[in-house]
Design an enzyme around this catalytic site. Structure first.
Site, mmCIF file in Angstrom:
data_model
loop_
_atom_site.group_PDB
_atom_site.id
_atom_site.type_symbol
_atom_site.label_atom_id
_atom_site.label_comp_id
_atom_site.label_asym_id
_atom_site.label_seq_id
_atom_site.Cartn_x
_atom_site.Cartn_y
_atom_site.Cartn_z
ATOM 1 N N SER A 61 0.788 -1.237 0.000
ATOM 2 C CA SER A 61 0.000 0.000 0.000
ATOM 3 C C SER A 61 0.818 1.285 0.000
ATOM 4 C CB SER A 61 -0.928 0.011 1.205
ATOM 5 O OG SER A 61 -1.991 -0.871 0.959
ATOM 6 N N LYS A 64 0.325 3.428 -2.905
ATOM 7 C CA LYS A 64 -0.858 4.293 -3.045
ATOM 8 C C LYS A 64 -0.477 5.772 -2.986
ATOM 9 C CE LYS A 64 -3.797 0.648 -1.071
ATOM 10 N NZ LYS A 64 -4.483 0.148 0.128
ATOM 11 N N TYR A 188 -4.111 -2.718 -10.102
ATOM 12 C CA TYR A 188 -3.928 -2.411 -8.670
ATOM 13 C C TYR A 188 -2.974 -3.415 -8.008
ATOM 14 C CZ TYR A 188 -5.129 -2.467 -3.696
ATOM 15 O OH TYR A 188 -5.057 -2.484 -2.326
ATOM 16 N N TYR A 240 -4.474 3.331 8.008
ATOM 17 C CA TYR A 240 -5.825 2.778 8.185
ATOM 18 C C TYR A 240 -6.399 3.202 9.537
ATOM 19 C CZ TYR A 240 -3.564 0.028 4.627
ATOM 20 O OH TYR A 240 -2.858 -0.346 3.526
ATOM 21 N N VAL A 258 1.171 -3.851 3.810
ATOM 22 C CA VAL A 258 1.141 -5.151 4.482
ATOM 23 C C VAL A 258 2.391 -5.998 4.233
ATOM 24 C CG1 VAL A 258 -1.363 -5.417 4.772
ATOM 25 C CG2 VAL A 258 -0.263 -6.234 2.685
HETATM 26 N N1 GLU Z 1 -2.410 -5.334 -1.963
HETATM 27 C C1 GLU Z 1 -2.909 -5.287 -0.620
HETATM 28 C C2 GLU Z 1 -4.404 -5.576 -0.641
HETATM 29 O O1 GLU Z 1 -5.045 -5.122 -1.509
HETATM 30 C C3 GLU Z 1 -2.591 -3.946 -0.028
HETATM 31 C C4 GLU Z 1 -2.964 -3.833 1.412
HETATM 32 C C5 GLU Z 1 -1.954 -3.103 2.253
HETATM 33 O O2 GLU Z 1 -0.771 -3.004 1.932
HETATM 34 O O3 GLU Z 1 -2.349 -2.624 3.304
HETATM 35 O O4 GLU Z 1 -4.944 -6.250 0.179
#
Ligand code: GLU
Length: 306
Positions: A61, A64, A188, A240, A258
């Site tokens: 993430s 992003k 994505y 988050y 993650v």
């Molecule tokens: N590719 C992961 C997902 O979509 C990203 C989540 C993350 O890094 O928090 O679940």
């Protein structure tokens, strides 16, 4: 700085509590939780690093931040029609708010928001064109053309896509996505599967340290106003439902993934990338957060002072 980082690696390598490696993406479950790396890049491009700072990991993430930057470059404030900019207070993959808020994700850093952003930047292009654009941008800000996708991680995410596919179909049902769901998801997942090491990642964050300018190459990447806004979104939404806790403990704009990485920006001071694969209960790097907490205590780099 170098002595501090070396000391940090020594202390943290003795830790037994390291959190839990993400296993909902099987390809990430194989990563050795004992690894820890950190890199700090100062505004002039000087790098300090310690531990496994040259080992590539899945940035997940953290990507992003880069796709939001691309989206703002392409459509400016138009992106805010697709995604909001409020903290969600919900987990990274939550669907609950989408129903209440007509399929418009709260912010670009939760999964639903990042899926909406990548759909927006696709603008009728094929996934491979969008992916080339994302990778070129990341290589440019990191000043490193060796950065690549980890196709095994992307394939593993695609195979286990049910949760993200639900988010995407739900948004599509509200007329929020313009492209085919599997094409958006494939793009994505590849963006999340970019592999970078701490040194490359710290270097990539440099444009957010000096008001949008990469001072090491004297290149303006985004306007000062845009850099400030991206940093404020990272502060409010980058972890988050753990964003408040991260602001409390670290006090820096930061984005976690993650894969166990965190990119944190100390405006005017440096860009910091830390990686330790074990996650806390909210999906943020357990030791990575501890390391950043100690770094701000030592340096006084928190935006809120000592
Ligand atoms: N590719 C992961 C997902 O979509 C990203 C989540 C993350 O890094 O928090 O679940």
């Amino acid at each position: 700085m170098q002595d501090f980082l070396d000391g940090l690696v020594l202390t943290l390598s003795a830790e037994t509590a390291r959190g839990k490696v993400a296993d909902y993406i099987p390809q990430l479950a194989h990563v050795d939780p004992k690894q820890f790396g950190i890199a700090v890049c100062t505004p002039d491009g000087q790098l300090y690093s310690a531990g496994h700072a040259n080992t590539p990991f899945s940035i997940q993430s953290i990507s992003k931040v880069f796709t939001l930057t691309i989206a703002l470059g392409k459509m400016g404030d138009g992106i805010w029609k697709h995604v909001g900019r409020e903290p969600s207070g919900d987990p990274f993959n939550s669907i609950v708010q989408l129903e209440h808020e007509s399929g418009k994700p709260r912010n670009p850093f939760i999964n639903a928001g990042a899926i909406a952003v990548v759909d927006a930047i696709m603008m009728g292009h094929e996934p491979k064109e969008t992916l080339a654009e994302i990778l070129n941008f990341v290589r440019f800000i990191a000043q490193d053309n060796s950065i690549c996708f980890d196709h095994k991680v992307a394939a593993s995410e695609m195979e286990h896509r049910d949760r993200n596919a639900s988010l995407a179909h739900f948004m599509k049902a509200f007329g929020r996505l313009r492209h085919d769901v599997d094409k958006v998801l494939g793009t994505y997942f590849h963006q999340c599967a970019i592999a970078m090491n701490c040194e490359q990642l710290a270097r990539a964050g440099l444009f957010l340290v000096s008001d949008g300018i990469d001072k090491a190459t004297n290149t303006r990447v985004v306007s000062a106003q845009r850099a400030r806004r991206i940093n404020s979104l990272m502060m409010m939404c980058g972890h988050y439902d753990g964003s408040g806790e991260f602001a409390y403990r670290v006090g820096l704009p930061g984005k976690s993934g993650v894969g166990g990485g965190i990119l944190a920006i100390a405006p005017g001071k440096g860009s910091i990338a830390v990686w330790s694969p074990g996650l806390d209960a909210l999906g943020n790097s357990y030791l990575g957060t501890r390391a950043l907490e100690q770094l701000v205590q030592k340096t006084g780099w928190s935006v809120f002072g000592h």
